[in-house]
Design a protein around this motif. Structure first.
Motif, PDB file in Angstrom:
ATOM      1  N   GLY A  64      17.181   9.005  32.091  1.00 48.60           N
ATOM      2  CA  GLY A  64      18.336   8.530  32.839  1.00 48.60           C
ATOM      3  C   GLY A  64      19.308   7.750  31.979  1.00 48.60           C
ATOM      4  O   GLY A  64      20.524   7.965  32.043  1.00 48.60           O
ATOM      5  N   LYS A  65      18.777   6.863  31.154  1.00 47.15           N
ATOM      6  CA  LYS A  65      19.650   6.063  30.285  1.00 47.15           C
ATOM      7  C   LYS A  65      20.395   6.942  29.289  1.00 47.15           C
ATOM      8  O   LYS A  65      21.585   6.735  29.039  1.00 47.15           O
ATOM      9  CB  LYS A  65      18.826   4.999  29.554  1.00 47.15           C
ATOM     10  CG  LYS A  65      18.368   3.869  30.462  1.00 47.15           C
ATOM     11  CD  LYS A  65      17.632   2.804  29.684  1.00 47.15           C
ATOM     12  CE  LYS A  65      16.157   2.958  29.927  1.00 47.15           C
ATOM     13  NZ  LYS A  65      15.332   1.941  29.304  1.00 47.15           N
ATOM     14  N   TYR A  66      19.697   7.918  28.729  1.00 51.22           N
ATOM     15  CA  TYR A  66      20.331   8.802  27.744  1.00 51.22           C
ATOM     16  C   TYR A  66      21.464   9.604  28.384  1.00 51.22           C
ATOM     17  O   TYR A  66      22.578   9.648  27.855  1.00 51.22           O
ATOM     18  CB  TYR A  66      19.302   9.755  27.120  1.00 51.22           C
ATOM     19  CG  TYR A  66      19.946  10.745  26.185  1.00 51.22           C
ATOM     20  CD1 TYR A  66      20.343  10.350  24.916  1.00 51.22           C
ATOM     21  CD2 TYR A  66      20.192  12.056  26.577  1.00 51.22           C
ATOM     22  CE1 TYR A  66      20.963  11.240  24.052  1.00 51.22           C
ATOM     23  CE2 TYR A  66      20.804  12.950  25.728  1.00 51.22           C
ATOM     24  CZ  TYR A  66      21.190  12.540  24.473  1.00 51.22           C
ATOM     25  OH  TYR A  66      21.810  13.418  23.621  1.00 51.22           O
ATOM     26  N   PHE A  67      21.198  10.226  29.521  1.00 47.29           N
ATOM     27  CA  PHE A  67      22.231  11.046  30.149  1.00 47.29           C
ATOM     28  C   PHE A  67      23.408  10.202  30.636  1.00 47.29           C
ATOM     29  O   PHE A  67      24.553  10.648  30.595  1.00 47.29           O
ATOM     30  CB  PHE A  67      21.644  11.917  31.262  1.00 47.29           C
ATOM     31  CG  PHE A  67      21.052  13.182  30.724  1.00 47.29           C
ATOM     32  CD1 PHE A  67      21.826  14.313  30.545  1.00 47.29           C
ATOM     33  CD2 PHE A  67      19.724  13.236  30.356  1.00 47.29           C
ATOM     34  CE1 PHE A  67      21.302  15.477  30.015  1.00 47.29           C
ATOM     35  CE2 PHE A  67      19.178  14.390  29.827  1.00 47.29           C
ATOM     36  CZ  PHE A  67      19.965  15.517  29.654  1.00 47.29           C
ATOM     37  N   ASP A  68      23.154   8.966  31.079  1.00 47.74           N
ATOM     38  CA  ASP A  68      24.264   8.088  31.460  1.00 47.74           C
ATOM     39  C   ASP A  68      25.098   7.684  30.251  1.00 47.74           C
ATOM     40  O   ASP A  68      26.289   7.427  30.379  1.00 47.74           O
ATOM     41  CB  ASP A  68      23.740   6.839  32.173  1.00 47.74           C
ATOM     42  CG  ASP A  68      23.329   7.133  33.605  1.00 47.74           C
ATOM     43  OD1 ASP A  68      23.707   8.203  34.140  1.00 47.74           O
ATOM     44  OD2 ASP A  68      22.625   6.293  34.193  1.00 47.74           O
ATOM     45  N   GLU A  69      24.479   7.631  29.091  1.00 44.50           N
ATOM     46  CA  GLU A  69      25.232   7.287  27.878  1.00 44.50           C
ATOM     47  C   GLU A  69      26.064   8.455  27.379  1.00 44.50           C
ATOM     48  O   GLU A  69      27.216   8.285  26.987  1.00 44.50           O
ATOM     49  CB  GLU A  69      24.288   6.829  26.764  1.00 44.50           C
ATOM     50  CG  GLU A  69      25.030   6.360  25.523  1.00 44.50           C
ATOM     51  CD  GLU A  69      24.116   5.745  24.493  1.00 44.50           C
ATOM     52  OE1 GLU A  69      24.334   6.002  23.297  1.00 44.50           O
ATOM     53  OE2 GLU A  69      23.193   5.000  24.863  1.00 44.50           O
ATOM     54  N   ILE A  70      25.508   9.670  27.405  1.00 47.56           N
ATOM     55  CA  ILE A  70      26.283  10.794  26.869  1.00 47.56           C
ATOM     56  C   ILE A  70      27.324  11.319  27.861  1.00 47.56           C
ATOM     57  O   ILE A  70      28.305  11.934  27.449  1.00 47.56           O
ATOM     58  CB  ILE A  70      25.387  11.945  26.362  1.00 47.56           C
ATOM     59  CG1 ILE A  70      24.604  12.606  27.487  1.00 47.56           C
ATOM     60  CG2 ILE A  70      24.479  11.487  25.251  1.00 47.56           C
ATOM     61  CD1 ILE A  70      23.929  13.909  27.091  1.00 47.56           C
ATOM     62  N   VAL A  71      27.119  11.064  29.171  1.00 45.53           N
ATOM     63  CA  VAL A  71      28.101  11.462  30.180  1.00 45.53           C
ATOM     64  C   VAL A  71      28.325  10.266  31.110  1.00 45.53           C
ATOM     65  O   VAL A  71      27.803  10.207  32.219  1.00 45.53           O
ATOM     66  CB  VAL A  71      27.633  12.693  30.991  1.00 45.53           C
ATOM     67  CG1 VAL A  71      28.773  13.179  31.898  1.00 45.53           C
ATOM     68  CG2 VAL A  71      27.153  13.817  30.094  1.00 45.53           C
ATOM     69  N   PRO A  72      29.118   9.295  30.655  1.00 47.82           N
ATOM     70  CA  PRO A  72      29.330   8.079  31.454  1.00 47.82           C
ATOM     71  C   PRO A  72      30.290   8.312  32.629  1.00 47.82           C
ATOM     72  O   PRO A  72      31.085   9.247  32.621  1.00 47.82           O
ATOM     73  CB  PRO A  72      29.934   7.101  30.448  1.00 47.82           C
ATOM     74  CG  PRO A  72      30.608   7.973  29.435  1.00 47.82           C
ATOM     75  CD  PRO A  72      29.799   9.234  29.361  1.00 47.82           C
ATOM     76  N   GLU A  73      30.173   7.446  33.608  1.00 46.04           N
ATOM     77  CA  GLU A  73      31.096   7.453  34.743  1.00 46.04           C
ATOM     78  C   GLU A  73      32.358   6.676  34.384  1.00 46.04           C
ATOM     79  O   GLU A  73      32.413   5.998  33.361  1.00 46.04           O
ATOM     80  CB  GLU A  73      30.424   6.812  35.960  1.00 46.04           C
ATOM     81  CG  GLU A  73      29.232   7.586  36.456  1.00 46.04           C
ATOM     82  CD  GLU A  73      28.517   6.910  37.617  1.00 46.04           C
ATOM     83  OE1 GLU A  73      29.089   5.977  38.217  1.00 46.04           O
ATOM     84  OE2 GLU A  73      27.382   7.325  37.916  1.00 46.04           O
ATOM     85  N   ASN A  74      33.354   6.788  35.270  1.00 44.69           N
ATOM     86  CA  ASN A  74      34.587   5.995  35.174  1.00 44.69           C
ATOM     87  C   ASN A  74      35.392   6.251  33.909  1.00 44.69           C
ATOM     88  O   ASN A  74      36.007   5.332  33.364  1.00 44.69           O
ATOM     89  CB  ASN A  74      34.293   4.492  35.309  1.00 44.69           C
ATOM     90  CG  ASN A  74      33.641   4.161  36.627  1.00 44.69           C
ATOM     91  OD1 ASN A  74      34.098   4.605  37.669  1.00 44.69           O
ATOM     92  ND2 ASN A  74      32.557   3.412  36.573  1.00 44.69           N
ATOM     93  N   LYS A  75      35.417   7.470  33.441  1.00 44.97           N
ATOM     94  CA  LYS A  75      36.256   7.813  32.289  1.00 44.97           C
ATOM     95  C   LYS A  75      37.608   8.292  32.805  1.00 44.97           C
ATOM     96  O   LYS A  75      37.676   9.101  33.732  1.00 44.97           O
ATOM     97  CB  LYS A  75      35.601   8.893  31.422  1.00 44.97           C
ATOM     98  CG  LYS A  75      34.396   8.382  30.666  1.00 44.97           C
ATOM     99  CD  LYS A  75      34.830   7.269  29.739  1.00 44.97           C
ATOM    100  CE  LYS A  75      33.778   6.867  28.773  1.00 44.97           C
ATOM    101  NZ  LYS A  75      34.227   5.806  27.877  1.00 44.97           N
TER     102      LYS A  75
END
Length: 140
Positions: A64-75
């Motif tokens: 979960g942490k990895y995928f949130d880092e490579i595809v972050p929200e609020n861009k």
């Protein structure tokens, strides 16, 4: 022999969740299959399926942490935001992981590796119930 059914997976929060037992409880027919193949299709564009570690919870957290880092929200470059700031990142994560997996069936059981389990990868903060289409083909 062909068997096909659609089940509803319970609602989960964002994260990587082991669902192997939930799936198996819905397909007792698998016990009749000597040799075959099962396909699982998650009928959604903001959640995915994958096979991975089924013992250590840290693996699911790290995923979960990895995928949130490579595809972050609020861009600010995301244009598709009408369904929420988590929606477009969820679509991208689904495309990266996929929403379908196939697993061999041997002697009435999923022929998985020792430490493998099926994950529902919920990419929305609140994704709701998820529909899973299960198609089994095999010899009894």
């Amino acid at each position: 022999m062909w068997i096909q059914k659609e089940i509803i997976l319970k609602s989960r929060n964002k994260g990587f969740h082991l669902i192997t037992d939930e799936i198996l409880s819905n397909i007792p027919e698998i016990k009749k299959i000597k040799i075959g193949l099962v396909n699982f299709l998650l009928k959604h564009t903001s959640a995915s399926l994958t096979l991975n570690e089924n013992a250590d919870r840290d693996v699911r957290s790290d995923m979960g942490k990895y995928f949130d880092e490579i595809v972050p929200e609020n861009k600010n470059y995301f244009e598709h935001t009408s369904e929420g700031e988590d929606d477009m990142p969820a679509h991208i994560k689904t495309s990266l992981l996929g929403n379908s997996i196939s697993i061999p069936i041997t002697s009435g059981r999923l022929n998985l590796g020792t430490w493998q389990g099926i994950y529902l990868c919920e990419h929305r903060n609140s994704g709701g119930n998820r529909k899973l289409l299960i198609t089994i083909n095999g010899e009894s």
